[in-house]
Enzyme design. Structure first.
Site, PDB file in Angstrom:
ATOM      1  CB  SER A 123     -16.749  20.149  19.797  1.00  0.00           C
ATOM      2  OG  SER A 123     -15.938  21.278  19.734  1.00  0.00           O
ATOM      3  CG  HIS A 129     -18.712  25.061  18.280  1.00  0.00           C
ATOM      4  ND1 HIS A 129     -18.844  25.374  19.616  1.00  0.00           N
ATOM      5  CD2 HIS A 129     -17.714  24.164  18.206  1.00  0.00           C
ATOM      6  CE1 HIS A 129     -17.941  24.686  20.313  1.00  0.00           C
ATOM      7  NE2 HIS A 129     -17.245  23.944  19.472  1.00  0.00           N
ATOM      8  CG  HIS A 184     -13.208  27.793  21.451  1.00  0.00           C
ATOM      9  ND1 HIS A 184     -14.244  27.756  20.546  1.00  0.00           N
ATOM     10  CD2 HIS A 184     -13.318  26.662  22.211  1.00  0.00           C
ATOM     11  CE1 HIS A 184     -14.957  26.651  20.744  1.00  0.00           C
ATOM     12  NE2 HIS A 184     -14.414  25.973  21.749  1.00  0.00           N
ATOM     13  CE1 TYR A 221     -10.462  27.171  18.252  1.00  0.00           C
ATOM     14  CE2 TYR A 221     -10.256  26.253  20.466  1.00  0.00           C
ATOM     15  CZ  TYR A 221     -10.900  26.305  19.227  1.00  0.00           C
ATOM     16  OH  TYR A 221     -11.976  25.493  18.989  1.00  0.00           O
ATOM     17  CD  GLU A 222     -13.822  30.425  17.817  1.00  0.00           C
ATOM     18  OE1 GLU A 222     -14.527  30.741  16.847  1.00  0.00           O
ATOM     19  OE2 GLU A 222     -14.287  30.108  18.937  1.00  0.00           O
ATOM     20  CB  ALA A 236     -15.450  17.674  22.915  1.00  0.00           C
ATOM     21  CG  MET A 250      -8.235  23.363  23.239  1.00  0.00           C
ATOM     22  SD  MET A 250      -8.146  23.263  21.428  1.00  0.00           S
ATOM     23  CE  MET A 250      -7.110  21.792  21.229  1.00  0.00           C
ATOM     24  CB  SER A 251     -13.875  25.477  25.919  1.00  0.00           C
ATOM     25  OG  SER A 251     -14.317  24.197  26.345  1.00  0.00           O
ATOM     26  CG  ASN A 299      -9.384  12.932  21.967  1.00  0.00           C
ATOM     27  OD1 ASN A 299     -10.237  13.791  21.783  1.00  0.00           O
ATOM     28  ND2 ASN A 299      -8.228  13.194  22.552  1.00  0.00           N
ATOM     29  CG  HIS A 305     -12.631  19.402  15.359  1.00  0.00           C
ATOM     30  ND1 HIS A 305     -12.778  19.728  16.694  1.00  0.00           N
ATOM     31  CD2 HIS A 305     -13.777  19.811  14.755  1.00  0.00           C
ATOM     32  CE1 HIS A 305     -13.946  20.326  16.885  1.00  0.00           C
ATOM     33  NE2 HIS A 305     -14.572  20.383  15.719  1.00  0.00           N
TER      34      HIS A 305
END
Length: 273
Positions: free
Chosen positions: A32, A63, A85, A87-88, A115, A213-214, A237, A248
């Site tokens: 990201s 992306h 991902h 989650y997609e 990220a 998450m990746s 963060n 995000h």
């Protein structure tokens, strides 16, 4: 991994070879807000994901969704501007499909970037972290199912998921550039929710320094395919419970701020591979 999957990989690779993507050495997976690095490739060939047969399409803001081939750091690279991902809604085999295609195009080394939320209390937003190891908390594994011995072993050794020589090489590159680099363990969860404060405490207790998450599925497949891996996280963060809220937009904003040092670090590291 069935025959149809391998056929799909070969179909995508053949299409990309026809476009001129040949003799690639290094694969780059850009997270990201970090895809801008691919624009630095010289003599570049860029192909939108939707034009590549059998290729998934990225749906996440930040992306770009292009596969870029060219010279970077004196090496022939294939860069993913945007990844896929779990989650997609993709399967882990689909998430890692581009890694298989990179292997089919000759890539022997992969640089994965992401990220990530900083769990280690000594980290701050904007820090760059060499990934020394990971913890897979996705509840899945891209190697589940039938194994094709031509693609890799049934049981993949993850003792050194992130090549120690490459870790030193990234650290040396950071020193050259005057970048204060961190080191840590990346924990991969599924998302798309950010972690709860209780989950972040769990990550810290289990030895995680950053959370995202990746990356984990891609590294598993890269190691299965006997590719050497370097990993770099951009700490965007403080994780949940360490700051008031998470979004995000902040992730993309912080990666934009550190873009130049990130790009310099990756290019210098690639030149040494």
């Amino acid at each position: 991994m069935d025959e149809k999957y391998i056929e799909s990989v070969n179909k995508a690779a053949s299409f990309l070879k026809e476009k001129g993507m040949v003799d690639a050495e290094v694969g780059l997976i850009l997270g990201s807000g970090l895809g801008d690095l691919a624009n630095e490739a010289q003599e570049a060939i860029a192909v939108p994901y939707e034009d590549i047969p059998e290729f998934p399409v990225s749906t996440v803001e930040g992306h770009a969704g292009h596969l870029v081939y060219g010279m970077l750091g004196g090496k022939k690279v294939i860069a993913m501007q945007g990844r896929f991902h779990f989650y997609e809604g993709y399967s882990l085999q689909e998430v890692t499909f581009p890694v298989r295609v990179m292997k089919a195009l000759g890539v022997s080394s992969v640089v994965v970037t992401n990220a990530a939320g900083g769990v280690n209390e000594t980290f701050k937003p904007g820090d760059l972290m060499i990934i020394t190891d990971h913890i897979n908390m996705t509840g899945g594994n891209p190697l589940l199912g039938p194994n094709d011995a031509n693609q890799g072993p049934r049981f993949t050794d993850m003792s050194v998921a992130y090549d120690k020589g490459y870790q030193e090489l990234v650290e040396d590159s950071a020193k050259e550039l005057g970048i204060d680099i961190k080191h840590g363990v990346y924990m991969g969860l599924t998302g798309p929710t950010y972690e709860t404060p209780a989950e972040v405490r769990m990550v810290r207790t289990m030895g995680g320094d950053a959370v995202g998450m990746s990356t984990v599925p891609e590294v598993i497949v890269a190691r299965h395919a006997d590719m050497k891996v370097a990993g770099i996280s951009c700490i965007t963060n403080f994780a949940a419970g360490m700051q008031e809220s998470l979004n995000h937009e902040e992730v993309v904003e912080v990666t934009t701020k550190v873009r130049e040092s990130f790009k310099s670090l990756v290019k210098t590291a690639i030149s040494k591979m």
